[in-house]
Each structure stands twice: as structure tokens, then as C-alpha cells.
Design an enzyme around this catalytic site. Sequence first.
Site, PDB file in Angstrom:
ATOM      1  N   ALA A  52       0.822  -1.215   0.000  1.00  0.00           N
ATOM      2  CA  ALA A  52       0.000   0.000   0.000  1.00  0.00           C
ATOM      3  C   ALA A  52       0.852   1.260   0.000  1.00  0.00           C
ATOM      4  CB  ALA A  52      -0.928   0.001   1.218  1.00  0.00           C
TER       5      ALA A  52
ATOM      6  N   ARG B 175      -2.873   7.618 -10.804  1.00  0.00           N
ATOM      7  CA  ARG B 175      -4.018   7.672 -11.713  1.00  0.00           C
ATOM      8  C   ARG B 175      -5.310   8.116 -11.030  1.00  0.00           C
ATOM      9  NH1 ARG B 175      -2.605   1.688 -13.774  1.00  0.00           N
ATOM     10  NH2 ARG B 175      -1.549   1.708 -11.768  1.00  0.00           N
TER      11      ARG B 175
ATOM     12  N   ASN C 267      -7.575   1.774  -9.725  1.00  0.00           N
ATOM     13  CA  ASN C 267      -6.484   2.662 -10.110  1.00  0.00           C
ATOM     14  C   ASN C 267      -6.968   4.068 -10.436  1.00  0.00           C
ATOM     15  OD1 ASN C 267      -4.461   0.644  -9.894  1.00  0.00           O
ATOM     16  ND2 ASN C 267      -5.135  -0.200 -11.841  1.00  0.00           N
TER      17      ASN C 267
HETATM   18  C1  UD1 Z   1      -0.395  -4.871 -10.295  1.00  0.00           C
HETATM   19  C2  UD1 Z   1       0.362  -6.068 -10.934  1.00  0.00           C
HETATM   20  C3  UD1 Z   1      -0.493  -6.618 -12.052  1.00  0.00           C
HETATM   21  C4  UD1 Z   1      -1.856  -7.024 -11.536  1.00  0.00           C
HETATM   22  C5  UD1 Z   1      -2.531  -5.855 -10.817  1.00  0.00           C
HETATM   23  C6  UD1 Z   1      -3.781  -6.335 -10.117  1.00  0.00           C
HETATM   24  C7  UD1 Z   1       2.727  -5.522 -10.707  1.00  0.00           C
HETATM   25  C8  UD1 Z   1       3.937  -5.039 -11.399  1.00  0.00           C
HETATM   26  N1  UD1 Z   1       1.601  -5.582 -11.446  1.00  0.00           N
HETATM   27  O1  UD1 Z   1      -0.500  -3.860 -11.282  1.00  0.00           O
HETATM   28  O2  UD1 Z   1       0.136  -7.734 -12.639  1.00  0.00           O
HETATM   29  O3  UD1 Z   1      -2.678  -7.464 -12.606  1.00  0.00           O
HETATM   30  O4  UD1 Z   1      -1.657  -5.308  -9.816  1.00  0.00           O
HETATM   31  O5  UD1 Z   1      -4.474  -5.250  -9.556  1.00  0.00           O
HETATM   32  O6  UD1 Z   1       2.793  -5.873  -9.547  1.00  0.00           O
HETATM   33  N2  UD1 Z   1       2.846  -0.610  -4.486  1.00  0.00           N
HETATM   34  C9  UD1 Z   1       3.785  -0.404  -3.502  1.00  0.00           C
HETATM   35  N3  UD1 Z   1       5.018   0.033  -3.833  1.00  0.00           N
HETATM   36  C10 UD1 Z   1       5.403   0.246  -5.114  1.00  0.00           C
HETATM   37  C11 UD1 Z   1       4.448   0.040  -6.137  1.00  0.00           C
HETATM   38  C12 UD1 Z   1       3.178  -0.397  -5.800  1.00  0.00           C
HETATM   39  O7  UD1 Z   1       3.509  -0.607  -2.319  1.00  0.00           O
HETATM   40  O8  UD1 Z   1       6.569   0.629  -5.337  1.00  0.00           O
HETATM   41  C13 UD1 Z   1       1.500  -1.059  -4.115  1.00  0.00           C
HETATM   42  C14 UD1 Z   1       0.411  -0.089  -4.535  1.00  0.00           C
HETATM   43  O9  UD1 Z   1       0.169   0.846  -3.497  1.00  0.00           O
HETATM   44  C15 UD1 Z   1      -0.783  -1.013  -4.778  1.00  0.00           C
HETATM   45  C16 UD1 Z   1      -0.139  -2.327  -5.174  1.00  0.00           C
HETATM   46  O10 UD1 Z   1       1.212  -2.260  -4.778  1.00  0.00           O
HETATM   47  O11 UD1 Z   1      -1.541  -1.171  -3.615  1.00  0.00           O
HETATM   48  C17 UD1 Z   1      -0.227  -2.580  -6.687  1.00  0.00           C
HETATM   49  O12 UD1 Z   1       0.438  -1.492  -7.352  1.00  0.00           O
HETATM   50  P1  UD1 Z   1      -0.172  -0.816  -8.642  1.00  0.00           P
HETATM   51  O13 UD1 Z   1       0.758   0.256  -9.083  1.00  0.00           O
HETATM   52  O14 UD1 Z   1      -1.583  -0.454  -8.438  1.00  0.00           O
HETATM   53  O15 UD1 Z   1      -0.057  -2.047  -9.669  1.00  0.00           O
HETATM   54  P2  UD1 Z   1      -0.924  -2.332 -10.963  1.00  0.00           P
HETATM   55  O16 UD1 Z   1      -0.418  -1.494 -12.086  1.00  0.00           O
HETATM   56  O17 UD1 Z   1      -2.356  -2.260 -10.662  1.00  0.00           O
HETATM   57 CA    CA Z   2      -3.536  -1.545  -8.884  1.00  0.00          CA
END
Ligand code: UD1
Ligand code: CA
Length: 463
Positions: free
Chosen positions: A10, A16, A232
Site C-alpha cells: 500500500a 491515476r 487505479n
Molecule cells: C499490479 C500487478 C499486475 C496485476 C494488478 C492487479 C505488478 C507489477 N503488477 O499492477 O500484474 O494485474 O496489480 O491489480 O505488480 N505498491 C507499492 N510500492 C510500489 C508500487 C506499488 O507498495 O513501489 C502497491 C500499490 O500501493 C498497490 C499495489 O502495490 O496497492 C499494486 O500497485 P499498482 O501500481 O496499483 O499495480 P498495478 O499497475 O495495478
Molecule cells: Ca492496482
Amino acid sequence: MPDRHILILAAGKGTRMRSSRPKVLHELAGLTLIEHVIRASIPLDATTTTVILGHQGPRVSQVLTNNPSISCRIVHQEQQLGTAHALLQAEPVLGNKSGTLIVLSGDAPLISSPTLSALVETHEQSTAAASVLSSVIERPYGYGRVLRDKRGQLIGVVEEADASAVQRKICEVNSGIYTFDLPPLFQTLKEIPEAGPKNERYLPAILQMYGQRKLPINVTTTDDPHEIRGINSQSELAEVRTIVRQRKNEELMASGVTIEDPATTYIDTDVTVEADTVIHPGVFLEGRTRVGARCEIHSGARIINSTLSDDVTINNHSVIADSVIKAKARVGPFAHIRPGSTVGESSRVGNFVELKKTALGTGAKANHLSYIGDAVIGSNSNIGAGTITCNYDGVNKHQTTIGPEVFVGSGTELVAPVTIGRGAYIGAGSCITENVPANALALARGRQVIKEARATKIRKNPE
Ligand code: UD1
Ligand code: CA
């Protein structure tokens, strides 16, 4: 059974969403997104729950610590360098643990406890080192697509941004929810290379690496395409809100509540409503509101963190917050019941009446156009139209106490602190500044003066 540990990602900014609020703190049916996720994980009975926070971390962690039903440990990810990098930040707290690690996404609030249990139990009963939850959805845009070989074995996940036109047509998507055996997780995470347009370290890449190392991987596929939905954008949040709302309304209708128009009925997750209550269109029941049986709630009512006993009627456009409405009471239309109020059994609050920190006794009535604040009103008393408690002297608030069976005439001002004894009468238009003994009549208004024919004279000679 091996130890279970939960980890929730999180830390992301939620770019977005285009909002100053951290993504996981957006509200959905009375709870934040991350609270929904943590709730769904509670039946897993894990030994520890770790939340990875980064963007506006203190703001998120405050919400979590303020919720008494949540107990978790916070780990900070200073820079958001991808989901694998986020998970790696937990190495200091989980690196020496054994058992399974269940990884959840703070932005996927529809995940259900039974689906999580199925994912984790299948994992624990198998030899898999990693299990991933997938789903086949109609609009896979934005999700990582699941890549399988000819035999149907998972070989990896490709992100939207990196996918070829052919891969983008794949409808089986990665939920972002996984179960891992703790060792060898962290060692492999460190080896995940940067990828994609933003040079991030992708957590799903671990699946491909495990595959190459011949570590077995499980895929559990859920039939419910909604459960895995990630949020997102604001528009996805609104879509998920509609799903949550429909589910809540369905659940209440299945238990015997009449909802005339589910499409315009907004009931938060934690609200309870008992059978045979009728809810008209355009009603909002929020927070921890509890509604008894056989109540009727008319259009435009908004009820927040309040308790209604059985057989209560709330008429149109009434707002009730942090208050208690007892059995058979009737409120509104256009009533405003502010925090700390109790409307007694069979009592009546009518139109344009505002109560604040006021207890209205059994069978008491305040039917029209009144402000009653910081007051206690005894049973069966009648508060006439336009009565005002003058509870505020510009510095302090003061109490008004009215005994049972009192009659307060219309247009009365009660200058607090003041006490009216049982059975007293207050003449209409009085400005009451002193206590009134039981059964007394109080009149506190100017005497009427009559000047015969004076009106005729004024009309003839206006000067
Ligand atoms: C991610 C997955 C994707 C999946 C989708 C499902 C990856 C690279 N991709 O994409 O395959 O289909 O979720 O919803 O994992 N977060 C962190 N630190 C970071 C980046 C993200 O804690 O450096 C957390 C975000 O807060 C979020 C979660 O990880 O809660 C997912 O990140 P997000 O950027 O939303 O990934 P998606 O592009 O949705
Ligand atoms: Ca996501």
C-alpha cells in the site's frame, strides 16, 4: 499447519487517482480501501500482518492505528520502485520467518475471505513455492496478463505496458494476490531485475523466475470476476462502489428487508437492518447505523452512526447523526437530529425541528420548527411550535431541563440554564429566564395593549 503471515502492499501514490488523498484511503461504503482488504484477511488467522506504506505513509498509518479492530505492523518503503521492491522492504521483519506469506494489494478491496482461504489452503496442501490468484475477466485492460505454455502451465505475467498486441487479448489476469513459502522468497526478490517504462521491479516477475528454477507454482482461478478488481482511477472506484452497494442491498433483501429501489439506496458495509423494514428510494444509511425491524425510512433520509429500534418511522429528508431513536418514534420530514440525541419511545419530532445533545422522553412531542439543544425533556411533554432553547451565551453551553407532562406554548424561548418542573405550563411567546416550579403556569411576555380605532386613524392620516 505452517505459520501464516500477511503482507499488504500500500505504498504507491495512486497517480491515476489524481487525488491528494493516498489511494488506499479512498472511502468505499464506510470503510477505506485498505480496511476492506485487512478485514477480508482476518479469517486467515495469520500470526502477523505487515502493511507496506510509503506515499503519505503517516496519514495511512494513523487510520490503521485508530481502528481498534486492526492490529498490524507498518514497514516503510521510502521510494516506490515497484511491487517487488515494496515486498523486499519487509525482509527485516519476515526474512527469518518460516511458513507462508500471503501478499495482498491495498487497492483490491473486493477480495473475499473464502477465496483467500481457498488460495492459501490449496497452497499449503501442495508442494508449490508460490501460488497466484487469477481471474478471467471481460475487460482485462490495465492488468498483468497470465501467460501459459501449451500444457497450460503458468510461465509468467506480462504487464499491460510491456504486452504485445496478441498478449493484450489474453483475458486471464493476475490479481496481485499471492501466497509464497517464506524461504526462498526474499532471496529471489533481490534478483528481480528492473523492467517496464518506469524501471520498476515487478513482483509478478518472481513467478517466471520460480518457473525457470523448477520451483512449482500454483494458479487458483476465481470464478467471480469482480473479486480481484483493483482500483487505479476514480472511475474504477465508482464502479467498485456500485458492486459493493448492490451486494449489500442484495444481502439485506435476502434477509427480509424491503428496498424499493436498490439502484438509489446507499447502505454502508457495517450497517445492519432487520426484517420487514421498508426503505424507500434515495436513502443513505451510513457508518455503524443499526435499524430495527418494521421501520419505515422515507426518501432523502440520511442516517449516520445511529441506532433505530423497531417500528420507527423516519420521514423524508431527515438527517440523523450519532443518535438513538427508540421504538415507535416518528421523525421528520425535514428533521435534523444532531449527535448525542435520544428520541424516546413513541415520541415525535416533526418538521424543521433540530435536536442537539437532547433526550426527548417517552411520548414527548416537538412537532414544528424548534431548536432544542443540551436539553432533557420528560415523558409526554409537549414542546410547542417555534420553541428555542437559548443554550449558548456566546462563551459556554448551558442545560435546559424540562420535567414530564410539561406544556411549552408556541414561540417560547428557554434561556438556559433553566429547569421547568413536572406538569408546568408555559404561556405562548414567553421568554423564560427563571426556573418554573412543578404544576405552575409561567407567563413571561409583554401585556397586550389595545387602542380603539387607532388603525382607522392611521389609515386616514398616515403621518
Ligand atoms: C499490479 C500487478 C499486475 C496485476 C494488478 C492487479 C505488478 C507489477 N503488477 O499492477 O500484474 O494485474 O496489480 O491489480 O505488480 N505498491 C507499492 N510500492 C510500489 C508500487 C506499488 O507498495 O513501489 C502497491 C500499490 O500501493 C498497490 C499495489 O502495490 O496497492 C499494486 O500497485 P499498482 O501500481 O496499483 O499495480 P498495478 O499497475 O495495478
Ligand atoms: Ca492496482
